[in-house]
Design an enzyme around this catalytic site. Structure first.
Site, PDB file in Angstrom:
ATOM      1  N   SER A  35       0.858  -1.182   0.000  1.00 52.90           N
ATOM      2  CA  SER A  35       0.000   0.000   0.000  1.00 52.90           C
ATOM      3  C   SER A  35       0.896   1.233   0.000  1.00 52.90           C
ATOM      4  O   SER A  35       2.118   1.113   0.070  1.00 52.90           O
ATOM      5  CB  SER A  35      -0.882   0.013   1.241  1.00 52.90           C
ATOM      6  OG  SER A  35      -0.079   0.277   2.379  1.00 52.90           O
ATOM      7  N   LYS A  36       0.269   2.375  -0.040  1.00 55.41           N
ATOM      8  CA  LYS A  36       1.053   3.612  -0.090  1.00 55.41           C
ATOM      9  C   LYS A  36       2.024   3.706   1.090  1.00 55.41           C
ATOM     10  O   LYS A  36       3.053   4.343   0.987  1.00 55.41           O
ATOM     11  CB  LYS A  36       0.115   4.825  -0.110  1.00 55.41           C
ATOM     12  CG  LYS A  36      -0.387   5.099  -1.520  1.00 55.41           C
ATOM     13  CD  LYS A  36      -1.192   6.372  -1.600  1.00 55.41           C
ATOM     14  CE  LYS A  36      -1.737   6.554  -3.015  1.00 55.41           C
ATOM     15  NZ  LYS A  36      -2.897   7.441  -3.047  1.00 55.41           N
TER      16      LYS A  36
END
Ligand code: GLU
Ligand code: ZN
Length: 324
Positions: A258-259
């Site tokens: 994820s980010k």
């Protein structure tokens, strides 16, 4: 005829996981002399990003994953090719409405007039009792005269699917094998929102059917939505496509990429100078195991080698060191 589709929501960038989905859809279609479709799932209006569709088309083309059908860029304008269009969901609202009304007529869906306040109340009571949040079926049994009254009073409403409360929904996934879900755990989910827009689950099924998609290939995060999709196919009396879900992509901490894990936008890697051939080769090996020592594949070679029996269920480690 094998037909696959890549169905991104236009977010303004291409996630690494989405590039893998697009690649596997492309490989499977090409390997089987089939058709690779691009469809834009943009009914979530809050997430609308300007130019996102152009950017998507461009990056797919840059990577050599040319869609056979769907939106394209011609003379720097977005147009379409293929006979199953429009391929952009926001241009298909009338179609979704028509099919939702059909289900209402057949009593497989119903109008729900519950207000946000009421639903909030129900949720609160459920959480106090420790039961999972679920629509309580308040409008399931409204009779025709009540419905007419509400509609003529101009009361906002959604359309919900009437989900069977007993039995099992099952299917065979090309990667995860035979899967079973208890219907009692499935909600009477919304098909059409009060603003007339369809939800993802509904539009997705209608389009996969109308676009004659034979194989739905997508990330593992959609595995839990699949029983809802199958119930919709059943409600319409349509044969569901074959499903293949791709394993999660994990970061160095073995958590879903994820980010927070670092860069997830393909564009970032391109900007940093990674070669597209290298990126594609690396991404192909996220979940797909050619079962040889060989590591270097061109796109053509990937097409020749690709098969779902070599796709693992276990999470795939996104190893930047290896990419380097
Ligand atoms: N629009 C969904 C997404 O953003 C597509 C999911 C699917 O392929 O069914 O990933
Ligand atoms: Zn209701």
């Amino acid at each position: 005829m094998f037909r696959t589709r890549f169905a991104p929501s236009p977010t303004g960038y291409l996630h690494i996981g989405s590039l893998r989905t697009a690649l596997f859809c492309y490989l499977f279609a090409k390997k089987n002399k089939g058709v690779f479709v691009l469809r834009i799932e943009d009914t979530d209006r809050e997430r609308y990003v300007a130019d996102a569709v152009e950017k998507l088309i461009k990056i797919l083309n840059d990577f050599g994953l040319h869609p056979d059908e769907g939106p394209t860029i011609e003379k720097s304008k977005v147009s379409e090719k293929g006979k199953f269009g429009p391929y952009v969901q926001s241009e298909r609202l009338e179609i979704y409405k028509k099919y939702a009304e059909q289900l209402v007529k057949e009593e497989k869906a119903y109008y729900c007039f519950c207000t946000a306040e009421r639903l909030e109340q129900v949720k609160k009571q459920q959480s106090e009792k420790g039961v999972p949040p679920c629509y309580d079926g308040h409008c399931r049994g409204l009779d025709q005269s009540e419905i007419k009254k509400e509609i003529s009073a101009g009361r906002p409403h959604v359309i919900r699917q009437r989900v069977p409360k007993t039995g099992l929904t099952e299917y065979d996934d090309l990667v995860y094998g035979h899967l079973q879900f208890k219907n009692e755990l499935l909600d009477d989910s919304i098909l059409i929102k009060s603003d007339g827009y369809p939800v993802y689950n509904f539009a997705n099924v209608i389009d996969d059917h109308l676009m004659e998609i034979s194989h739905v290939i997508r990330g593992e995060e959609f595995l839990s939505s699949t029983p809802k999709h199958i119930m919709l196919y059943n409600a319409f009396g349509w044969t569901p496509p074959v499903f293949a879900h791709l394993p999660l992509i994990l970061d160095a901490k073995r958590q879903k990429l994820s980010k927070r894990s670092g860069d997830v936008a393909v564009e970032e890697y391109v900007k940093k100078g990674y070669l597209k051939e290298a990126l594609l080769n690396f991404i192909a090996l996220l979940g797909w195991n050619p079962k040889t020592e060989r590591e270097i594949f061109s796109l053509e070679e990937l097409v020749a080698e690709f098969a779902f029996d070599k796709v693992n269920k276990g999470g795939a480690f996104f190893d930047v060191t290896k990419l380097d």
